[in-house]
Scaffold this motif. Structure first.
Motif, mmCIF file in Angstrom:
data_model
loop_
_atom_site.group_PDB
_atom_site.id
_atom_site.type_symbol
_atom_site.label_atom_id
_atom_site.label_comp_id
_atom_site.label_asym_id
_atom_site.label_seq_id
_atom_site.Cartn_x
_atom_site.Cartn_y
_atom_site.Cartn_z
ATOM 1 N N MET A 3 0.854 -1.180 0.000
ATOM 2 C CA MET A 3 0.000 0.000 0.000
ATOM 3 C C MET A 3 0.895 1.237 0.000
ATOM 4 O O MET A 3 1.843 1.335 0.762
ATOM 5 C CB MET A 3 -0.897 0.007 1.240
ATOM 6 C CG MET A 3 -1.731 1.268 1.314
ATOM 7 S SD MET A 3 -2.704 1.471 2.818
ATOM 8 C CE MET A 3 -3.708 0.044 2.776
ATOM 9 N N LEU A 4 0.557 2.159 -0.850
ATOM 10 C CA LEU A 4 1.269 3.429 -0.933
ATOM 11 C C LEU A 4 0.532 4.459 -0.092
ATOM 12 O O LEU A 4 -0.683 4.623 -0.231
ATOM 13 C CB LEU A 4 1.323 3.903 -2.392
ATOM 14 C CG LEU A 4 1.878 5.313 -2.636
ATOM 15 C CD1 LEU A 4 3.348 5.383 -2.231
ATOM 16 C CD2 LEU A 4 1.680 5.708 -4.073
ATOM 17 N N VAL A 5 1.238 5.134 0.796
ATOM 18 C CA VAL A 5 0.647 6.195 1.610
ATOM 19 C C VAL A 5 1.394 7.483 1.284
ATOM 20 O O VAL A 5 2.619 7.547 1.414
ATOM 21 C CB VAL A 5 0.756 5.878 3.123
ATOM 22 C CG1 VAL A 5 0.183 7.004 3.951
ATOM 23 C CG2 VAL A 5 0.080 4.566 3.442
ATOM 24 N N ILE A 6 0.656 8.495 0.838
ATOM 25 C CA ILE A 6 1.268 9.782 0.510
ATOM 26 C C ILE A 6 0.444 10.903 1.135
ATOM 27 O O ILE A 6 -0.712 10.720 1.480
ATOM 28 C CB ILE A 6 1.385 10.000 -1.018
ATOM 29 C CG1 ILE A 6 0.013 9.966 -1.673
ATOM 30 C CG2 ILE A 6 2.288 8.965 -1.636
ATOM 31 C CD1 ILE A 6 0.039 10.317 -3.138
ATOM 32 N N THR A 7 1.057 12.047 1.244
ATOM 33 C CA THR A 7 0.377 13.220 1.782
ATOM 34 C C THR A 7 0.035 14.165 0.641
ATOM 35 O O THR A 7 0.866 14.426 -0.224
ATOM 36 C CB THR A 7 1.296 13.952 2.792
ATOM 37 O OG1 THR A 7 1.650 13.028 3.816
ATOM 38 C CG2 THR A 7 0.618 15.148 3.389
ATOM 39 N N ARG A 8 -1.188 14.656 0.632
ATOM 40 C CA ARG A 8 -1.647 15.609 -0.368
ATOM 41 C C ARG A 8 -2.388 16.731 0.337
ATOM 42 O O ARG A 8 -3.007 16.530 1.370
ATOM 43 C CB ARG A 8 -2.628 14.955 -1.367
ATOM 44 C CG ARG A 8 -2.095 13.786 -2.139
ATOM 45 C CD ARG A 8 -1.250 14.147 -3.358
ATOM 46 N NE ARG A 8 0.047 14.654 -2.955
ATOM 47 C CZ ARG A 8 0.828 15.440 -3.693
ATOM 48 N NH1 ARG A 8 0.455 15.821 -4.872
ATOM 49 N NH2 ARG A 8 1.972 15.848 -3.264
ATOM 50 N N LYS A 9 -2.336 17.915 -0.231
ATOM 51 C CA LYS A 9 -3.086 19.060 0.278
ATOM 52 C C LYS A 9 -4.259 19.326 -0.652
ATOM 53 O O LYS A 9 -4.330 18.798 -1.760
ATOM 54 C CB LYS A 9 -2.186 20.296 0.323
ATOM 55 C CG LYS A 9 -1.033 20.161 1.300
ATOM 56 C CD LYS A 9 -0.143 21.382 1.256
ATOM 57 C CE LYS A 9 1.024 21.192 2.206
ATOM 58 N NZ LYS A 9 1.969 22.298 2.119
ATOM 59 N N LYS A 10 -5.192 20.139 -0.193
ATOM 60 C CA LYS A 10 -6.348 20.499 -1.010
ATOM 61 C C LYS A 10 -5.882 21.015 -2.368
ATOM 62 O O LYS A 10 -4.988 21.843 -2.461
ATOM 63 C CB LYS A 10 -7.180 21.564 -0.304
ATOM 64 C CG LYS A 10 -8.417 21.953 -1.056
ATOM 65 C CD LYS A 10 -9.214 22.998 -0.316
ATOM 66 C CE LYS A 10 -10.375 23.461 -1.157
ATOM 67 N NZ LYS A 10 -11.102 24.549 -0.550
ATOM 68 N N GLY A 11 -6.493 20.486 -3.421
ATOM 69 C CA GLY A 11 -6.150 20.895 -4.785
ATOM 70 C C GLY A 11 -5.046 20.064 -5.413
ATOM 71 O O GLY A 11 -4.843 20.135 -6.620
ATOM 72 N N GLU A 12 -4.343 19.253 -4.625
ATOM 73 C CA GLU A 12 -3.281 18.416 -5.176
ATOM 74 C C GLU A 12 -3.865 17.087 -5.650
ATOM 75 O O GLU A 12 -4.927 16.657 -5.192
ATOM 76 C CB GLU A 12 -2.184 18.184 -4.139
ATOM 77 C CG GLU A 12 -1.435 19.460 -3.786
ATOM 78 C CD GLU A 12 -0.323 19.246 -2.788
ATOM 79 O OE1 GLU A 12 0.618 20.049 -2.809
ATOM 80 O OE2 GLU A 12 -0.378 18.289 -1.993
ATOM 81 N N SER A 13 -3.149 16.444 -6.567
ATOM 82 C CA SER A 13 -3.662 15.226 -7.207
ATOM 83 C C SER A 13 -2.678 14.084 -7.122
ATOM 84 O O SER A 13 -1.499 14.262 -6.836
ATOM 85 C CB SER A 13 -3.955 15.491 -8.684
ATOM 86 O OG SER A 13 -4.943 16.468 -8.827
ATOM 87 N N VAL A 14 -3.204 12.913 -7.427
ATOM 88 C CA VAL A 14 -2.419 11.691 -7.580
ATOM 89 C C VAL A 14 -2.845 11.075 -8.906
ATOM 90 O O VAL A 14 -4.045 11.024 -9.215
ATOM 91 C CB VAL A 14 -2.718 10.689 -6.435
ATOM 92 C CG1 VAL A 14 -2.018 9.375 -6.674
ATOM 93 C CG2 VAL A 14 -2.313 11.271 -5.105
ATOM 94 N N LEU A 15 -1.895 10.621 -9.700
ATOM 95 C CA LEU A 15 -2.205 9.951 -10.961
ATOM 96 C C LEU A 15 -2.019 8.453 -10.793
ATOM 97 O O LEU A 15 -1.048 8.000 -10.196
ATOM 98 C CB LEU A 15 -1.295 10.452 -12.075
ATOM 99 C CG LEU A 15 -1.448 11.927 -12.445
ATOM 100 C CD1 LEU A 15 -0.390 12.316 -13.463
ATOM 101 C CD2 LEU A 15 -2.833 12.189 -12.988
ATOM 102 N N ILE A 16 -2.970 7.687 -11.323
ATOM 103 C CA ILE A 16 -2.874 6.240 -11.356
ATOM 104 C C ILE A 16 -2.864 5.843 -12.816
ATOM 105 O O ILE A 16 -3.850 6.057 -13.536
ATOM 106 C CB ILE A 16 -4.057 5.583 -10.609
ATOM 107 C CG1 ILE A 16 -4.068 6.032 -9.154
ATOM 108 C CG2 ILE A 16 -3.973 4.064 -10.725
ATOM 109 C CD1 ILE A 16 -5.252 5.560 -8.354
ATOM 110 N N GLY A 17 -1.764 5.308 -13.241
ATOM 111 C CA GLY A 17 -1.612 4.996 -14.663
ATOM 112 C C GLY A 17 -1.623 6.282 -15.474
ATOM 113 O O GLY A 17 -1.253 7.353 -14.996
ATOM 114 N N ASP A 18 -2.080 6.167 -16.717
ATOM 115 C CA ASP A 18 -2.097 7.320 -17.619
ATOM 116 C C ASP A 18 -3.432 8.048 -17.631
ATOM 117 O O ASP A 18 -3.520 9.159 -18.144
ATOM 118 C CB ASP A 18 -1.782 6.881 -19.053
ATOM 119 C CG ASP A 18 -0.358 6.365 -19.187
ATOM 120 O OD1 ASP A 18 0.517 6.832 -18.436
ATOM 121 O OD2 ASP A 18 -0.138 5.479 -20.039
#
Length: 71
Positions: A1-16
């Motif tokens: 499992m990947l755990v990352i920190t993001r703030k409001k307005g930030e994104s994470v990409l999964i694949g393309d």
């Protein structure tokens, strides 16, 4: 499992072609926006588990009911 920190307005990409954006953080809850192709099914896990258990129950065969049909 990947755990990352993001703030409001930030994104994470999964694949393309899947993007998850943090749209709101408020008092212990996080609202996310998911941008994905229509053919990708997106379900809340608790709903998925509920449907899965209902499907299992629906496939159970009641022996007594079968005996009634045999008569």
């Amino acid at each position: 499992m990947l755990v990352i920190t993001r703030k409001k307005g930030e994104s994470v990409l999964i694949g393309d072609n899947i993007e998850i954006t943090i749209s709101k953080i408020d008092d212990g809850t996080v609202k996310i926006a998911i941008d994905a192709p229509r053919e990708i099914r997106i379900l809340r896990k608790e709903l998925y588990k509920e449907v899965e258990s209902e499907n299992i129950e629906a496939t159970k065969i009641d022996i007594n009911m079968i005996k009634k049909f045999k008569k």
